[in-house]
Design a protein around this motif. Structure first.
Motif: not given
Length: 277
Positions: A39-55, A134-144
């Protein structure tokens, strides 16, 4: 046992009922898709940020639960290390109970950073690496992947010769889209330990994904020679043979994999897949 512990235990067991562990699920009567690689995110995918995920995770919670979380968050902003560690762990357990594995892993990782324990750091990192599959969101993958990498680098400072940590770090690079950096990390492991199971298996999968079937077969044949009962290695070796156009070897190896898994649903999907080529 806490849910985030169960998550790691479950990831360590080869549960191949059907082909879910391999990323394959095909409609009846359809040809199977190519084997899934790491499993890998595209190199140009922006990573999610924790404050947004937490909110977003907090939004549906009751006012009482939000107040409880706010109290714990107040403690982690203090300056007493042990209290911070305990608060982080309490937050991790609370979010785990709410089925928010990435949020729980974040707080567990923050506690591990303060503890500066290799065991705690790698445990939290592996939670991220497990969940991102187990997540399909590439930005979450990249953050993790990034969170896991940060934890593993700290763990590696404590134990610079630990190949398991180096391999996990390679996985985090690949999952975050830094494929070549991950490959170099894994190759460094196999240069030191040519028989390293996990590093060779990941490199073999990557070779399959990139269509380098000869390289994949050579590497995976070595894995299977040392680990003849490893169903995952057999599965991808069969894919390598198929990619080479060696149908007889592919079928024979898929049959070996079927016997090891010993699951009727898995066997049916393999049989259908074989018919497709």
């Amino acid at each position: 046992m806490r849910k985030y512990q169960l998550l790691l235990v479950g990831a360590a067991v080869l549960l191949l009922a059907g082909l879910y562990a391999f990323g394959r699920r095909v409609p009846e009567g359809k040809a199977a898709a190519p084997a899934a690689g790491p499993m890998m995110a595209a190199d140009n995918t922006p990573a999610a940020d924790f404050p947004t995920l937490l909110a977003a995770a907090k939004k549906p919670l009751s006012p009482e639960m939000q107040l409880n979380l706010s109290r714990l968050e107040t403690v982690i902003r203090g300056d007493v290390k042990n209290q911070q560690i305990n608060a982080y762990r309490a937050l991790a357990q609370t979010w785990d109970s709410l089925n928010q594995a990435p949020i729980a892993a974040h707080y567990l990782g923050e506690a591990a950073k303060l503890e500066n324990s290799g065991k705690s750091l790698t445990f939290a990192a592996n939670l991220f690496l497990t969940h991102l599959q187990h997540t399909e969101d590439p930005s979450v993958q990249k953050w993790e992947a990034g969170e896991a990498g940060t934890l593993l680098k700290q763990a590696l400072e404590l134990d610079p010769s630990n190949d398991s940590i180096k391999t996990a770090l390679g996985k985090s690079y690949i999952a975050g889209g830094q494929v070549m950096q991950g490959v170099q990390q894994l190759l460094a492991v196999t240069d030191k330990d040519p028989d390293n199971l996990e590093a060779n298996l990941i490199l073999g999968k990557l070779a399959i994904t990139s269509g380098q079937y000869d390289k994949a077969v050579k590497r995976l044949e070595g894995v299977v020679a040392l680990h003849p009962d490893n169903a995952e290695a057999l599965y991808f070796l069969a894919e390598g043979y198929k990619g080479q156009g060696n149908k007889a070897q592919a079928v024979a190896t898929f049959e070996r994999c079927k016997k090891l898994v010993n699951n009727p649903d898995f066997s049916k999907e393999i049989d259908d897949y074989i018919k497709s080529f």
